[in-house]
Design an enzyme around this catalytic site. Structure first.
Site, PDB file in Angstrom:
ATOM      1  N   GLY A 108       6.953   2.685   1.250  1.00 14.20           N
ATOM      2  CA  GLY A 108       8.195   3.476   1.246  1.00 14.20           C
ATOM      3  C   GLY A 108       9.127   2.991   2.336  1.00 14.20           C
ATOM      4  N   GLN A 117       5.778   5.780  -3.821  1.00 14.69           N
ATOM      5  CA  GLN A 117       5.824   5.507  -2.380  1.00 14.69           C
ATOM      6  C   GLN A 117       4.733   6.310  -1.657  1.00 14.69           C
ATOM      7  OE1 GLN A 117       9.682   7.048  -2.882  1.00 14.69           O
ATOM      8  NE2 GLN A 117      10.741   5.277  -2.023  1.00 14.69           N
ATOM      9  N   HIS A 167       2.782  -6.296   2.173  1.00 15.48           N
ATOM     10  CA  HIS A 167       2.450  -7.537   2.888  1.00 15.48           C
ATOM     11  C   HIS A 167       1.329  -7.295   3.880  1.00 15.48           C
ATOM     12  CE1 HIS A 167       6.790  -7.168   2.086  1.00 15.48           C
ATOM     13  NE2 HIS A 167       6.617  -8.344   1.544  1.00 15.48           N
ATOM     14  N   LYS A 208      17.473  -0.441  -9.364  1.00 12.42           N
ATOM     15  CA  LYS A 208      17.700   0.809  -8.634  1.00 12.42           C
ATOM     16  C   LYS A 208      18.671   1.650  -9.453  1.00 12.42           C
ATOM     17  CE  LYS A 208      16.719  -0.788  -4.003  1.00 12.42           C
ATOM     18  NZ  LYS A 208      16.033  -2.003  -4.522  1.00 12.42           N
ATOM     19  N   ARG A 266      17.171  -2.391   5.315  1.00 12.98           N
ATOM     20  CA  ARG A 266      15.781  -1.911   5.197  1.00 12.98           C
ATOM     21  C   ARG A 266      14.808  -2.986   5.669  1.00 12.98           C
ATOM     22  NH1 ARG A 266      18.074   0.427   0.762  1.00 12.98           N
ATOM     23  NH2 ARG A 266      17.315  -1.139  -0.719  1.00 12.98           N
ATOM     24  N   ASP A 281      12.797   0.872  -9.446  1.00 10.74           N
ATOM     25  CA  ASP A 281      12.499   1.019  -8.024  1.00 10.74           C
ATOM     26  C   ASP A 281      12.548   2.498  -7.625  1.00 10.74           C
ATOM     27  OD1 ASP A 281      12.218  -1.688  -7.591  1.00 10.74           O
ATOM     28  OD2 ASP A 281      14.136  -1.964  -6.575  1.00 10.74           O
ATOM     29  N   ARG A 336       3.950   0.192  -9.505  1.00 11.96           N
ATOM     30  CA  ARG A 336       3.953  -0.517  -8.216  1.00 11.96           C
ATOM     31  C   ARG A 336       3.806   0.518  -7.100  1.00 11.96           C
ATOM     32  NH1 ARG A 336       9.531  -2.548  -6.829  1.00 11.96           N
ATOM     33  NH2 ARG A 336       9.170  -4.055  -8.471  1.00 11.96           N
TER      34      ARG A 336
HETATM   35  C1  LIG Z   1       7.448  -6.012  -4.118  1.00 10.25           C
HETATM   36  C2  LIG Z   1       7.939  -4.873  -3.278  1.00 10.25           C
HETATM   37  C3  LIG Z   1       8.786  -3.941  -3.839  1.00 10.25           C
HETATM   38  C4  LIG Z   1       9.228  -2.849  -3.079  1.00 10.25           C
HETATM   39  N1  LIG Z   1       9.932  -1.842  -3.704  1.00 10.25           N
HETATM   40  C5  LIG Z   1      10.218  -0.727  -3.002  1.00 10.25           C
HETATM   41  C6  LIG Z   1      10.801   0.412  -3.638  1.00 10.25           C
HETATM   42  O1  LIG Z   1      11.076   0.419  -4.834  1.00 10.25           O
HETATM   43  N2  LIG Z   1      11.046   1.517  -2.874  1.00 10.25           N
HETATM   44  C7  LIG Z   1      10.739   1.558  -1.540  1.00 10.25           C
HETATM   45  O2  LIG Z   1      10.952   2.608  -0.902  1.00 10.25           O
HETATM   46  N3  LIG Z   1      10.207   0.497  -0.910  1.00 10.25           N
HETATM   47  C8  LIG Z   1       9.939  -0.639  -1.600  1.00 10.25           C
HETATM   48  N4  LIG Z   1       9.363  -1.701  -0.957  1.00 10.25           N
HETATM   49  C9  LIG Z   1       9.295  -1.736   0.528  1.00 10.25           C
HETATM   50  C10 LIG Z   1       8.056  -1.045   1.065  1.00 10.25           C
HETATM   51  O3  LIG Z   1       8.179   0.353   0.887  1.00 10.25           O
HETATM   52  C11 LIG Z   1       7.853  -1.343   2.562  1.00 10.25           C
HETATM   53  O4  LIG Z   1       8.952  -0.890   3.283  1.00 10.25           O
HETATM   54  C12 LIG Z   1       7.640  -2.801   2.880  1.00 10.25           C
HETATM   55  O5  LIG Z   1       6.879  -3.447   1.913  1.00 10.25           O
HETATM   56  C13 LIG Z   1       6.922  -2.967   4.239  1.00 10.25           C
HETATM   57  O6  LIG Z   1       5.647  -2.398   4.151  1.00 10.25           O
HETATM   58  P1  LIG Z   1       4.274  -3.246   4.073  1.00 10.25           P
HETATM   59  O7  LIG Z   1       3.425  -2.599   3.039  1.00 10.25           O
HETATM   60  O8  LIG Z   1       4.585  -4.655   3.817  1.00 10.25           O
HETATM   61  O9  LIG Z   1       3.555  -2.987   5.421  1.00 10.25           O
HETATM   62  P2  LIG Z   1       4.018  -3.125   6.937  1.00 10.25           P
HETATM   63  O10 LIG Z   1       2.950  -2.473   7.734  1.00 10.25           O
HETATM   64  O11 LIG Z   1       5.417  -2.649   7.121  1.00 10.25           O
HETATM   65  O12 LIG Z   1       4.017  -4.683   7.158  1.00 10.25           O
HETATM   66  C14 LIG Z   1       2.827  -5.452   7.181  1.00 10.25           C
HETATM   67  C15 LIG Z   1       3.186  -6.833   7.701  1.00 10.25           C
HETATM   68  O13 LIG Z   1       4.049  -7.489   6.773  1.00 10.25           O
HETATM   69  C16 LIG Z   1       5.089  -8.179   7.438  1.00 10.25           C
HETATM   70  N5  LIG Z   1       6.372  -7.549   7.144  1.00 10.25           N
HETATM   71  C17 LIG Z   1       6.588  -6.366   6.503  1.00 10.25           C
HETATM   72  N6  LIG Z   1       7.909  -6.129   6.362  1.00 10.25           N
HETATM   73  C18 LIG Z   1       8.545  -7.170   6.935  1.00 10.25           C
HETATM   74  C19 LIG Z   1       9.917  -7.520   7.099  1.00 10.25           C
HETATM   75  N7  LIG Z   1      10.897  -6.751   6.646  1.00 10.25           N
HETATM   76  N8  LIG Z   1      10.213  -8.686   7.734  1.00 10.25           N
HETATM   77  C20 LIG Z   1       9.247  -9.504   8.188  1.00 10.25           C
HETATM   78  N9  LIG Z   1       7.913  -9.241   8.065  1.00 10.25           N
HETATM   79  C21 LIG Z   1       7.567  -8.075   7.430  1.00 10.25           C
HETATM   80  C22 LIG Z   1       4.757  -8.119   8.901  1.00 10.25           C
HETATM   81  O14 LIG Z   1       3.945  -9.218   9.214  1.00 10.25           O
HETATM   82  C23 LIG Z   1       3.992  -6.822   8.996  1.00 10.25           C
HETATM   83  O15 LIG Z   1       3.143  -6.776  10.127  1.00 10.25           O
HETATM   84  C24 LIG Z   1       8.887  -2.774  -1.704  1.00 10.25           C
HETATM   85  C25 LIG Z   1       8.050  -3.732  -1.148  1.00 10.25           C
HETATM   86  C26 LIG Z   1       7.562  -4.762  -1.905  1.00 10.25           C
HETATM   87  C27 LIG Z   1       6.630  -5.751  -1.270  1.00 10.25           C
END
Ligand SMILES: Cc1cc2nc3c(=O)[nH]c(=O)nc-3n(C[C@H](O)[C@H](O)[C@H](O)COP(=O)(O)OP(=O)(O)OC[C@H]3O[C@@H](n4cnc5c(N)ncnc54)[C@H](O)[C@@H]3O)c2cc1C
Length: 308
Positions: free
Chosen positions: A188, A163, A227, A98, A288, A134, A184
Site C-alpha cells: 500500500g 493493499q 520488492h 487507476k 510515491r 490498481d 495483486r
Molecule cells: C507491481 C506493483 C504494483 C503496485 N501497485 C500498487 C497499487 O495498485 N496500489 C498501491 O497502493 N500500491 C501499489 N504498489 C506499491 C506498494 O504498495 C509499495 O508501496 C511498494 O511496492 C513498496 O513496498 P515493498 O513491498 O516493495 O516493500 P518495502 O519494504 O517498501 O521495500 C523493500 C525494499 O525494496 C526496495 N524499494 C522499495 N520501494 C523502493 C523505491 N521506491 N525506490 C527504491 N527502492 C525501493 C528497497 O530496497 C526496500 O528496502 C505496487 C507495487 C508493485 C511492486
C-alpha cells in the site's frame, strides 16, 4: 518518518509546480518512468520481453478534473493496446489502470469510470491480454471493487489490487481468492489514517503474510507485488506448501527498482512482471516512489542542490 510527509506534500499544487519545473527532476524521474509517449516506451517493452520478463503497463495520471481528460486517458490506453497488437506482444504485456484517471472522482464518476474502462478491457481481451485495476486511497475502493466485479461478468480474467496495510483487506482477500480471479497483493502506497490502516512496517508485513496465505491457499492466481526480499522468499515457501506450480502465481516489481532481482527470479523459472509506467503526468507516481525510500529523496534533493 519522511514517507508520510512526502505523501502529504504530493497533494500540494504548489509542490507539484515546484518539482515539475526543476531542471534536474527529469533525470531522476526517468529512473522510474522511462518514457513520455508510446513510441518512447516501445523499445523498453521489447527489451524487457527479450529478457524473459512480462510487463504491466501504466499510463501515468490520476485525479483528473474533467470528463474530457477521462476520455483522453481511455484513448491513451487504447493506443497502447494497438501498439502491443502491432508488436505481437499482447500475451506478454497487460495494462494497469487507476480508475481516478478514468473519471471515478467526478460527478457520476462510478458510472463514468466503468464506461471508460470497459472498452480498454474489451480491446485488451481481443489481443489476448487483460487489465488489472490498481488500488488507490481507501475511499475509492468500494467503487473499484464494484467495477471489478461488473467487468468480471464478461471478462473474468480482469485483475485487481489489494493493499496489506488496510484492515479490510483480509476479508477482501477471502472474497477474491476464488477460481479464476487474479489478485495483486501490495503493501500500500497512500497516506492512510490509523482508523483504517496499520501504520507500522512490522504490522503491515505481518498482514501481508496472512493475506498472501489466504490467496495462495485459495484457487485464484496470486500476483505478489513487492520488492521485499523477506516477503519474496516467504511467498515462494507458501506457494510450495500450497502445492502451486511455478506458473500458478507470479511476482511483480516496479520498473527501476531491484532490476537484478527481476532477472534472477525470471532465470529461476518464475513468472516476473515489471510494472512499467510512462506518460507526462508522472507527479503522483513519482512522489510515491520517493516516499517509499528516503534514500531516493536524499538523492533527489542532492541533485537539486548541486545542479539546480
Ligand atoms: C507491481 C506493483 C504494483 C503496485 N501497485 C500498487 C497499487 O495498485 N496500489 C498501491 O497502493 N500500491 C501499489 N504498489 C506499491 C506498494 O504498495 C509499495 O508501496 C511498494 O511496492 C513498496 O513496498 P515493498 O513491498 O516493495 O516493500 P518495502 O519494504 O517498501 O521495500 C523493500 C525494499 O525494496 C526496495 N524499494 C522499495 N520501494 C523502493 C523505491 N521506491 N525506490 C527504491 N527502492 C525501493 C528497497 O530496497 C526496500 O528496502 C505496487 C507495487 C508493485 C511492486
Amino acid at each position: 518518518m519522511l514517507g508520510p510527509v512526502i505523501l502529504a506534500a504530493s497533494r500540494s499544487e504548489q509542490m507539484r509546480r515546484l518539482i515539475s519545473a526543476a531542471p534536474v527532476t527529469k533525470q531522476v524521474v526517468d529512473r522510474f518512468i522511462p518514457g513520455e509517449t508510446v513510441d518512447e516506451i516501445v523499445p523498453i517493452v521489447q527489451d524487457l520481453t527479450a529478457k524473459g520478463l512480462e510487463l504491466t503497463m501504466d499510463v501515468v495520471g490520476e485525479d483528473i478534473t474533467t470528463p474530457e481528460q477521462a476520455a483522453a486517458a481511455r484513448d491513451a490506453y487504447l493506443l497502447l493496446v494497438d501498439r502491443l497488437a502491432e508488436l505481437e506482444l499482447g500475451t506478454r504485456a497487460e495494462m494497469s489502470i487507476k480508475l481516478s484517471m478514468f473519471g471515478q472522482a467526478l460527478d457520476g464518476g462510478h458510472e463514468l469510470a466503468l464506461a471508460n474502462v470497459r472498452p480498454v478491457v474489451e480491446a485488451a481481451a481481443a489481443i489476448g491480454t487483460t487489465v488489472t485495476l490498481d488500488a488507490e486511497d481507501h475511499t475509492t475502493l468500494d467503487s473499484m471493487f464494484a467495477i471489478h466485479e461488473e467487468l468480471r461478468k464478461d471478462f473474468p480474467q480482469t485483475g485487481c489490487v489489494i493493499q496489506a496495510y488496510l484492515f479490510r483487506t483480509e476479508s477482501d482477500a477471502r472474497r477474491l481468492a476464488g477460481a479464476g480471479s487474479r489478485v495483486r497483493l501490495v503493501k500500500g502506497a497512500y497516506k492512510e489514517p490509523a482508523e483504517v490502516a496499520y501504520q507500522q512496517k512490522h504490522e503491515i508485513d505481518k498482514a501481508y503474510v496472512r493475506i498472501l496465505r489466504i490467496l495462495m491457499e485459495g484457487s485464484g492466481y496470486p500476483m505478489i507485488g513487492s520488492h521485499d526480499p523477506r516477503l519474496i522468499s516467504i511467498a515462494q515457501e507458501l506457494a510450495r506448501r500450497a502445492g502451486r506450480k511455478l506458473d500458478e502465481y507470479e511476482f511483480q516489481m516496479l520498473y527501476g527498482i531491484r532490476s537484478d532481482e527481476h532477472l534472477r527470479l525470471a532465470a529461476e523459472g518464475h513468472r516476473m512482471r515489471v510494472y512499467t509506467a510512462y506518460g507526462t503526468d508522472w507527479y503522483g507516481y513519482f512522489m510515491r516512489r520517493l516516499a517509499e525510500k528516503p534514500a531516493n529523496l536524499r538523492f533527489f534533493a542532492r541533485s537539486m542542490i548541486t545542479k539546480g
